[in-house]
Motif scaffolding. Sequence first.
Motif, short mmCIF file in Angstrom:
data_model
loop_
_atom_site.label_atom_id
_atom_site.label_comp_id
_atom_site.label_asym_id
_atom_site.label_seq_id
_atom_site.Cartn_x
_atom_site.Cartn_y
_atom_site.Cartn_z
N GLY A 6 0.84 -1.39 0.05
CA GLY A 6 0.27 0.01 -0.14
C GLY A 6 1.01 1.26 0.19
O GLY A 6 2.18 1.32 0.17
N SER A 7 0.16 2.31 -0.26
CA SER A 7 0.98 3.48 -0.28
C SER A 7 1.04 4.12 1.08
O SER A 7 0.33 4.17 1.88
N THR A 8 2.06 4.82 1.30
CA THR A 8 2.44 5.52 2.55
C THR A 8 1.93 7.04 2.44
O THR A 8 1.79 7.85 3.47
N ASN A 9 1.93 7.53 1.13
CA ASN A 9 1.53 8.99 0.89
C ASN A 9 2.55 9.83 1.72
O ASN A 9 2.36 11.16 2.19
N ASP A 10 3.77 9.32 1.77
CA ASP A 10 5.00 9.89 2.45
C ASP A 10 6.11 9.90 1.89
O ASP A 10 6.67 8.65 1.92
N PRO A 11 6.63 10.93 1.09
CA PRO A 11 7.94 10.64 0.43
C PRO A 11 9.03 10.12 1.19
O PRO A 11 10.13 9.75 0.68
N SER A 12 8.96 10.61 2.50
CA SER A 12 10.42 10.32 3.44
C SER A 12 10.21 8.77 3.94
O SER A 12 11.13 8.22 4.45
N LEU A 13 9.12 7.97 3.84
CA LEU A 13 8.94 6.80 4.25
C LEU A 13 8.73 5.83 2.91
O LEU A 13 7.52 5.94 2.42
N ARG A 14 9.64 4.79 2.68
CA ARG A 14 9.32 3.94 1.55
C ARG A 14 9.16 2.63 2.17
O ARG A 14 9.99 2.24 2.99
N LEU A 15 8.26 1.80 1.68
CA LEU A 15 7.99 0.71 2.23
C LEU A 15 7.79 -0.41 1.11
O LEU A 15 7.11 -0.12 0.16
N TYR A 16 8.36 -1.50 1.21
CA TYR A 16 8.41 -2.78 0.27
C TYR A 16 8.01 -3.92 1.19
O TYR A 16 8.27 -4.15 2.49
N ALA A 17 7.45 -4.83 0.65
CA ALA A 17 6.99 -6.17 1.27
C ALA A 17 7.20 -7.40 0.08
O ALA A 17 7.01 -7.22 -0.95
N GLN A 18 7.62 -8.35 0.89
CA GLN A 18 7.90 -9.47 -0.07
C GLN A 18 7.61 -11.01 0.81
O GLN A 18 7.56 -10.67 2.16
N CYS A 19 7.14 -11.98 0.31
CA CYS A 19 7.16 -13.17 1.16
C CYS A 19 8.30 -13.51 1.89
O CYS A 19 9.59 -13.26 1.13
N LEU A 20 8.12 -14.12 3.07
CA LEU A 20 9.22 -14.25 3.89
C LEU A 20 9.91 -15.89 3.65
O LEU A 20 8.98 -16.85 3.71
N PRO A 21 11.01 -16.18 2.91
CA PRO A 21 11.49 -17.41 2.63
C PRO A 21 11.43 -18.26 3.84
O PRO A 21 11.74 -18.09 4.97
N ASN A 22 10.93 -19.65 3.54
CA ASN A 22 10.86 -20.61 4.49
C ASN A 22 9.84 -20.61 5.73
O ASN A 22 10.06 -21.08 6.47
N HIS A 23 9.10 -19.63 5.33
CA HIS A 23 8.11 -19.71 6.34
C HIS A 23 6.55 -19.46 5.43
O HIS A 23 6.31 -18.36 4.77
N LYS A 24 5.64 -20.45 5.60
CA LYS A 24 4.51 -20.53 4.72
C LYS A 24 3.68 -19.20 5.42
O LYS A 24 3.38 -19.48 6.72
N GLY A 25 3.24 -18.36 4.57
CA GLY A 25 2.40 -17.15 5.01
C GLY A 25 3.00 -16.24 5.56
O GLY A 25 2.47 -15.03 5.83
N GLY A 26 4.48 -16.36 5.83
CA GLY A 26 5.00 -15.25 6.30
C GLY A 26 5.47 -14.16 5.52
O GLY A 26 5.46 -14.25 4.17
N VAL A 27 5.55 -12.97 5.95
CA VAL A 27 6.01 -11.70 5.06
C VAL A 27 7.31 -10.92 5.76
O VAL A 27 7.50 -11.05 6.89
N ALA A 28 8.03 -10.36 4.79
CA ALA A 28 8.95 -9.52 5.26
C ALA A 28 8.62 -8.10 4.57
O ALA A 28 8.31 -7.85 3.60
#
Length: 523
Positions: A417-439
């Motif tokens: 999702g968007s932060t609407n804040d140019p000073s805060l950048r957020l990225y997300a991907q699945c966490l390896p070796n953890h079903k359902g996990g997020v990084a």
Amino acid sequence: MSRRPSRCCLPLAFILLLAAAAPAQPSPPLKLDPSTMPSRGHIDPRYLSFNIEMVEVTGGRFWRPYRSSAPTPPQQPSAHSPATPDANLYEYRPPIDLANPRLRKLAAALGPSYMRVSGSWANSTWFQNNDQPAAAQSPSGFRTVLTRSEWKGVLDFSHAIDARLVSSVAVSSGARDAQGVWTPAQAKALYDYTKSIGGHIAATEFMNEPTFATMGGAPANYTAADYGRDAKLFAAFLHQESPGTLYLGPGSIGEGISLLPTNMPLHMISSKDLLEASGPVFDVFSYHFYGSVSRRCGGHITVDQALSTDWLNRTHTVEAFYAGLRDQYLPGKSIWLTETGEAACGGDPLAAQFVDTFRFLNQLGTLAQRGVQVVMRNTLASSDYGLLDEQTLNPRPDYWAALIWKRLMGTTVLDPGSTNDPSLRLYAQCLPNHKGGVALLALNTDQHSTRTLAIPTAADRTTLTAPDLTSTTILLNGAPLDANPDGSLPALRADRIPAGDLTLAPLSITFLALPHAWNPACR
């Protein structure tokens, strides 16, 4: 009894003074729900990769590092070229020792990866196809000699560190017939020898950076039509000689933003013309990207500029430009960024400092979201943009960031999702070796203010900071990171934090591992 005057009656100047003195109200926490973040696609398991320049393998003159005792002064813009070395720009290096155990351990920790051995010098490198010592001088039409033992060292290194090999071939006048047409003799000798010792070239570009073909060693007055003819000839050779090798192209640079000083007299061939002349011969669309040239070549990026929205967004701008060409000329093909770093011409001093880690991780995050499959950092261990210091092989801040990315950021890319804040950048991907996990990866580029995330579940936090932006030391959860003398790495211990509000300090980089996010896209 005196009465206090109402605020409405105070002088305007006094009201403004009170407002200025009042503490700023903190922004409300950004609420995150990792369980519902949708998938945006997938990246190659070898997404984060690196370059070793051909000139490192053969030995030769490469970008002279800046040194505190004798810094390289800013240069006036000039048509810099490997063919016309300038003592202020270049410095001789002996061949890199790819058998060095420390180098192998540090490189292997970034596996699995691709390792690209190319660069402008590769355009004019002659492969000496015998077991004799290197010739004292290359044949006419070439500038550098690559021996069998040196190439075998490359193949042994790539095997030892789980890095699939990516390359290009010689395209200078020595690799051409009397009419100036490219011939496959040199390429065939290299490919045949590679196969004879059990090696394999996973992917290749025809030449390095054909948008600046002549500067890179191609014949004078080389045109898009010449490139189209030669690229088709190489496609036929590759199909016959090594059908399992991916053909990458065109490998352009210099478009989408103003990369070079306006008064630098260089002839450029547009990617549009290259693609129209070559046709749909490529298996993968490839391009190169630098946000600027270093001060060696007339550029000038300051520490403050290195945190600006404009600087961080340049990687997105250029990818969008090349993705548009890919969609037009190679629809449906994947896209690889096969060479990138802080700045062309060896990088600025800040390429080895903590400040560049924001750019580097932002590049990895945003390009993964946009579907780029591979990003190859230039270089592993040479000049100022190397992940490792070339003299000591000490990891620089960007190396540690790359290592943590490799361990935490999986191949399924999520939309946070968007932060609407140019000073805060957020990225997300699945966490390896953890079903359902997020990084999650959060970059707070604000130099003064904190940011706050509200996370719904416990997480393992890994925060990178530094004593200051120009530091070459990086801190993990407050403790400095350093490799052991043999190249082995310390344990990268995360801090366990509960669900709730998480404060992101100014100028900090935070990775969060949420193994119990239960995201359906990560199962």
